[in-house]
Motif scaffolding. Sequence first.
Motif, PDB file in Angstrom:
ATOM      1  N   HIS A  81     -24.637  23.240 -28.536  1.00 60.41           N
ATOM      2  CA  HIS A  81     -23.385  22.571 -28.172  1.00 60.41           C
ATOM      3  C   HIS A  81     -23.384  22.098 -26.716  1.00 60.41           C
ATOM      4  O   HIS A  81     -22.876  21.018 -26.418  1.00 60.41           O
ATOM      5  N   TYR A  82     -23.928  22.903 -25.838  1.00 59.32           N
ATOM      6  CA  TYR A  82     -24.008  22.542 -24.420  1.00 59.32           C
ATOM      7  C   TYR A  82     -24.799  21.241 -24.253  1.00 59.32           C
ATOM      8  O   TYR A  82     -24.385  20.337 -23.532  1.00 59.32           O
ATOM      9  N   GLU A  83     -25.927  21.143 -24.941  1.00 60.14           N
ATOM     10  CA  GLU A  83     -26.765  19.943 -24.851  1.00 60.14           C
ATOM     11  C   GLU A  83     -26.040  18.730 -25.432  1.00 60.14           C
ATOM     12  O   GLU A  83     -26.085  17.640 -24.868  1.00 60.14           O
ATOM     13  N   PHE A  84     -25.383  18.922 -26.564  1.00 66.13           N
ATOM     14  CA  PHE A  84     -24.631  17.829 -27.175  1.00 66.13           C
ATOM     15  C   PHE A  84     -23.584  17.314 -26.186  1.00 66.13           C
ATOM     16  O   PHE A  84     -23.532  16.109 -25.902  1.00 66.13           O
ATOM     17  N   ASP A  85     -22.768  18.219 -25.667  1.00 64.82           N
ATOM     18  CA  ASP A  85     -21.702  17.820 -24.746  1.00 64.82           C
ATOM     19  C   ASP A  85     -22.258  17.157 -23.488  1.00 64.82           C
ATOM     20  O   ASP A  85     -21.663  16.213 -22.966  1.00 64.82           O
ATOM     21  N   ALA A  86     -23.405  17.630 -23.017  1.00 68.21           N
ATOM     22  CA  ALA A  86     -24.011  17.055 -21.819  1.00 68.21           C
ATOM     23  C   ALA A  86     -24.487  15.624 -22.053  1.00 68.21           C
ATOM     24  O   ALA A  86     -24.492  14.806 -21.124  1.00 68.21           O
ATOM     25  N   HIS A  87     -24.858  15.301 -23.293  1.00 65.39           N
ATOM     26  CA  HIS A  87     -25.425  13.969 -23.558  1.00 65.39           C
ATOM     27  C   HIS A  87     -24.429  12.957 -24.109  1.00 65.39           C
ATOM     28  O   HIS A  87     -24.748  11.769 -24.167  1.00 65.39           O
ATOM     29  N   VAL A  88     -23.248  13.382 -24.481  1.00 69.18           N
ATOM     30  CA  VAL A  88     -22.248  12.409 -24.952  1.00 69.18           C
ATOM     31  C   VAL A  88     -21.988  11.324 -23.901  1.00 69.18           C
ATOM     32  O   VAL A  88     -22.019  10.132 -24.238  1.00 69.18           O
ATOM     33  N   PRO A  89     -21.759  11.669 -22.626  1.00 65.50           N
ATOM     34  CA  PRO A  89     -21.530  10.599 -21.642  1.00 65.50           C
ATOM     35  C   PRO A  89     -22.719   9.640 -21.516  1.00 65.50           C
ATOM     36  O   PRO A  89     -22.529   8.432 -21.355  1.00 65.50           O
ATOM     37  N   PHE A  90     -23.945  10.164 -21.617  1.00 61.63           N
ATOM     38  CA  PHE A  90     -25.121   9.299 -21.553  1.00 61.63           C
ATOM     39  C   PHE A  90     -25.161   8.367 -22.763  1.00 61.63           C
ATOM     40  O   PHE A  90     -25.473   7.182 -22.631  1.00 61.63           O
ATOM     41  N   ALA A  91     -24.849   8.896 -23.935  1.00 62.71           N
ATOM     42  CA  ALA A  91     -24.849   8.083 -25.152  1.00 62.71           C
ATOM     43  C   ALA A  91     -23.834   6.944 -25.041  1.00 62.71           C
ATOM     44  O   ALA A  91     -24.143   5.794 -25.366  1.00 62.71           O
ATOM     45  N   LEU A  92     -22.640   7.274 -24.581  1.00 60.06           N
ATOM     46  CA  LEU A  92     -21.604   6.247 -24.430  1.00 60.06           C
ATOM     47  C   LEU A  92     -22.013   5.214 -23.381  1.00 60.06           C
ATOM     48  O   LEU A  92     -21.835   4.008 -23.583  1.00 60.06           O
ATOM     49  N   LYS A  93     -22.589   5.688 -22.284  1.00 62.80           N
ATOM     50  CA  LYS A  93     -23.050   4.773 -21.226  1.00 62.80           C
ATOM     51  C   LYS A  93     -24.146   3.836 -21.732  1.00 62.80           C
ATOM     52  O   LYS A  93     -24.227   2.684 -21.320  1.00 62.80           O
ATOM     53  N   GLU A  94     -24.970   4.325 -22.656  1.00 65.08           N
ATOM     54  CA  GLU A  94     -26.055   3.510 -23.217  1.00 65.08           C
ATOM     55  C   GLU A  94     -25.571   2.584 -24.334  1.00 65.08           C
ATOM     56  O   GLU A  94     -26.366   1.879 -24.945  1.00 65.08           O
TER      57      GLU A  94
END
Length: 174
Positions: A81-94
């Motif tokens: 879950h920590y990894e998922f939450d950490a990468h959501v902003p990167f996914a949206l930015k991409e």
Amino acid sequence: MTHTARITPITPGARPELAELEAKIVAKRGKVTPLYQYLLNSPDMAQGWEEFTRAVRQRNSLPGDLRELVILRVAVLNRAHYEFDAHVPFALKEGMAAHKVEAVKETPISSQFTELEQLVLELTDTMTRDIEVPEPLFARIHEHFQGQALLDLCITIGAYNMVSRVLVALHIGH
């Protein structure tokens, strides 16, 4: 479920022998993130981790949205879950649409994804759950990815399996 981390984080600045490594991490990431505070328990591993994962994220031939799709799916499959939450902003930015960020959590793979995204998710699921990739799936992947792109796709899946499995095993994050 919240767990207590199974390893103690190293407070930045607490160990003078880590000052140079901490400075490198700050130069590349802007700060010593909570993850790196745990990784500093093994300075050589922290340095290698930073260099490797930075290469996977920043010097990857995959389009950013596809790379982040893979990372999010691996996190979901491994319950990181920590990894998922950490990468959501990167996914949206991409450029990944918010509805796809949510759909990546669905099993089976959601029809909201393009055919290519569904294929990449199928490979991600297979490499994460079963390890071995059957020839028919590989043949379909190889129609779209060859050479560097193929290697970068498989390395991204493998690298983020490493990341998520370490986080989950050591209860790092929330």
